[in-house]
Design a protein around this motif. Structure first.
Motif, PDB file in Angstrom:
ATOM      1  N   THR A  53       0.588  26.771 -29.288  1.00 20.62           N
ATOM      2  CA  THR A  53       0.018  25.415 -29.445  1.00 20.62           C
ATOM      3  C   THR A  53      -1.100  25.429 -30.490  1.00 20.62           C
ATOM      4  OG1 THR A  53       0.572  24.815 -27.154  1.00 20.62           O
ATOM      5  CG2 THR A  53      -1.165  23.530 -28.246  1.00 20.62           C
ATOM      6  N   VAL A  54      -1.982  26.419 -30.393  1.00 16.77           N
ATOM      7  CA  VAL A  54      -3.105  26.518 -31.350  1.00 16.77           C
ATOM      8  C   VAL A  54      -2.581  26.702 -32.774  1.00 16.77           C
ATOM      9  CG1 VAL A  54      -5.071  27.963 -32.044  1.00 16.77           C
ATOM     10  CG2 VAL A  54      -4.692  27.444 -29.610  1.00 16.77           C
ATOM     11  N   GLU A  55      -1.608  27.592 -32.932  1.00 13.19           N
ATOM     12  CA  GLU A  55      -1.080  27.893 -34.292  1.00 13.19           C
ATOM     13  C   GLU A  55      -0.299  26.716 -34.854  1.00 13.19           C
ATOM     14  OE1 GLU A  55      -3.264  30.937 -34.165  1.00 13.19           O
ATOM     15  OE2 GLU A  55      -2.094  30.460 -35.969  1.00 13.19           O
ATOM     16  N   LEU A  56       0.440  26.002 -33.996  1.00  5.99           N
ATOM     17  CA  LEU A  56       1.192  24.831 -34.484  1.00  5.99           C
ATOM     18  C   LEU A  56       0.239  23.697 -34.876  1.00  5.99           C
ATOM     19  CD1 LEU A  56       4.196  24.908 -31.998  1.00  5.99           C
ATOM     20  CD2 LEU A  56       4.311  25.261 -34.490  1.00  5.99           C
ATOM     21  N   LYS A  57      -0.883  23.592 -34.186  1.00 10.56           N
ATOM     22  CA  LYS A  57      -1.887  22.574 -34.562  1.00 10.56           C
ATOM     23  C   LYS A  57      -2.481  22.893 -35.929  1.00 10.56           C
ATOM     24  CE  LYS A  57      -3.362  20.833 -30.049  1.00 10.56           C
ATOM     25  NZ  LYS A  57      -4.480  20.709 -29.083  1.00 10.56           N
ATOM     26  N   LYS A  58      -2.724  24.193 -36.177  1.00  6.00           N
ATOM     27  CA  LYS A  58      -3.243  24.599 -37.487  1.00  6.00           C
ATOM     28  C   LYS A  58      -2.235  24.238 -38.591  1.00  6.00           C
ATOM     29  CE  LYS A  58      -5.788  28.700 -35.837  1.00  6.00           C
ATOM     30  NZ  LYS A  58      -5.710  30.198 -35.783  1.00  6.00           N
ATOM     31  N   LYS A  59      -0.951  24.423 -38.255  1.00  6.44           N
ATOM     32  CA  LYS A  59       0.115  24.253 -39.276  1.00  6.44           C
ATOM     33  C   LYS A  59       0.430  22.781 -39.526  1.00  6.44           C
ATOM     34  CE  LYS A  59       4.953  25.687 -40.056  1.00  6.44           C
ATOM     35  NZ  LYS A  59       4.840  26.382 -41.356  1.00  6.44           N
ATOM     36  N   TYR A  60       0.484  21.989 -38.454  1.00  5.93           N
ATOM     37  CA  TYR A  60       0.962  20.596 -38.586  1.00  5.93           C
ATOM     38  C   TYR A  60      -0.129  19.538 -38.377  1.00  5.93           C
ATOM     39  CZ  TYR A  60       5.675  22.580 -38.474  1.00  5.93           C
ATOM     40  OH  TYR A  60       6.819  23.297 -38.756  1.00  5.93           O
TER      41      TYR A  60
ATOM     42  N   ILE B 121       2.142  17.830 -29.627  1.00  3.28           N
ATOM     43  CA  ILE B 121       2.029  17.376 -28.237  1.00  3.28           C
ATOM     44  C   ILE B 121       2.327  18.567 -27.328  1.00  3.28           C
ATOM     45  CG2 ILE B 121       2.861  15.748 -26.486  1.00  3.28           C
ATOM     46  CD1 ILE B 121       1.499  14.481 -28.988  1.00  3.28           C
ATOM     47  N   ALA B 122       1.297  19.026 -26.626  1.00  3.11           N
ATOM     48  CA  ALA B 122       1.469  20.124 -25.663  1.00  3.11           C
ATOM     49  C   ALA B 122       1.802  19.507 -24.309  1.00  3.11           C
ATOM     50  CB  ALA B 122       0.192  20.951 -25.569  1.00  3.11           C
ATOM     51  N   SER B 123       2.704  20.181 -23.577  1.00 10.10           N
ATOM     52  CA  SER B 123       3.079  19.638 -22.259  1.00 10.10           C
ATOM     53  C   SER B 123       3.384  20.775 -21.293  1.00 10.10           C
ATOM     54  CB  SER B 123       4.317  18.752 -22.392  1.00 10.10           C
ATOM     55  OG  SER B 123       5.473  19.549 -22.645  1.00 10.10           O
TER      56      SER B 123
END
Ligand code: VAH
Length: 319
Positions: free
Chosen positions: A20-27, A33-35
């Motif tokens: 989640t952290v790495e995808l937030k950095k990327k996108y 949206i984390a679930s």
């Protein structure tokens, strides 16, 4: 161009927490949206409480947030999975079927599906286990991953859905507590070492298993998902590995830094699971198709794990 909008199911687990952290950095945080079933109290940012076995609930989230990619991390792992086999099968399969169907019906561009070296059983070459080996697993978790791999391949062939998958080995990270996996001894050993406690290992000293440091697991996931579709020759799931070691090996490396650390060996039911898994994995197809290359081995992983967990236990904050 429409923004990529990423949904992570099972975002509260070992991989999901970090991915989640790495995808937030990327996108961008606003596009991720984390679930999960329950909100992690330490989670920072937007979080959707979502039961991925509920088709309508998953469809609502996908439509409401205009999701374009799904990273599906929901699964009950090997050891915990054996405690309630039918529930494990139901959760692991139903949630993935929902992801595949929602993706097919609502134009999802890419789906990531985590498989595992748990797909292998006893009748394979246990050293450098080949990509195309017999898959006769001895756990419900492993059976659900074999079935999932074939469903991923089916949806790609029949509906041209771009589903991509990795057979993760044991993942070792400092960002979450050990889960219900057989390889999680290799996470707990570092926690006990840093807390200056004796480690009671539930596997025998010489039980070799394929492992990977969390940073490499995330790196492989993002590299696979970013690879051009024409480079992806495996639509069931790619073998993946970072290293291979036994409890005695990681114990000896930790002792170099912490000479007073002690271990006992008390094998339990998880020894039978570990015995059915490979000692090491041949991941040459991933290396060939999308240039996979791990950065971490047992020594440099141990250094990072001890440093990060000392920070955590000294400051009582998850790093
Ligand atoms: C488990 N950590 O032990 C998981 C993994 C290779 C094992 O799938 O169940």
């Amino acid at each position: 161009m429409k923004h990529e909008r990423i949904l992570i199911t099972g975002a509260g687990g070992q991989l999901g927490t970090v991915l989640t952290v790495e995808l937030k950095k990327k996108y961008g945080a606003e596009n991720v949206i984390a679930s999960d079933l329950r909100v992690n109290p330490d989670f920072i940012g937007h979080f959707e409480v979502l039961d991925a076995t509920d088709f309508d609930a998953l469809k609502r989230v996908v439509l409401e947030y205009e999701i374009t990619q799904i990273f599906h991390l929901v699964a009950i792992l090997s050891a915990n999975g054996e405690k309630d086999p039918m529930n494990t099968w139901d959760v692991n399969m139903k949630s993935f079927f929902n992801v595949l169907e929602v993706s097919r019906l609502h134009g999802i561009k890419k789906v990531f599906y985590p498989s595992s070296i748990a797909v292998f059983g006893e009748d394979v070459d246990m050293d450098n286990t080949p990509q195309d080996s017999n898959l006769v697993p001895l756990t419900v978790y492993g059976m659900s991953k074999v079935a999932g791999e074939n469903w991923a391949n089916y949806y790609h062939k029949k509906y041209d859905l771009d589903v991509r998958s990795l057979r993760y080995p044991g993942v070792i990270g400092y960002q979450s507590m050990p889960g219900g996996g057989t390889t999680d001894y290799a996470v707990d050993i570092f926690h006990k070492a840093v807390k200056h406690e004796t480690f009671d290992c539930f596997l025998e000293a010489s039980t070799h298993l394929p492992m990977i440091f969390i940073d490499d697991a995330i790196k492989a996931t993002l590299e696979l998902m970013d690879a051009p579709a024409e480079k992806i020759s495996v639509r069931t799931s790619y073998n993946l590995s970072g290293m291979s070691f036994a409890p005695k090996d990681v114990f000896e490396v930790i002792k170099k830094t912490m000479p007073n650390f002690e271990i006992t060996y008390k094998p339990d039911f998880r020894q039978d699971i570990a015995n059915s898994w490979p000692n090491s994995i041949d991941d040459s197809q991933a290396k060939k198709d999308w240039n996979w290359q791990p950065n971490y081995n047992l020594e440099n992983m141990t250094k990072v794990m001890i440093e990060k967990l000392e920070l955590y236990y000294n400051s009582k904050l998850i790093a």
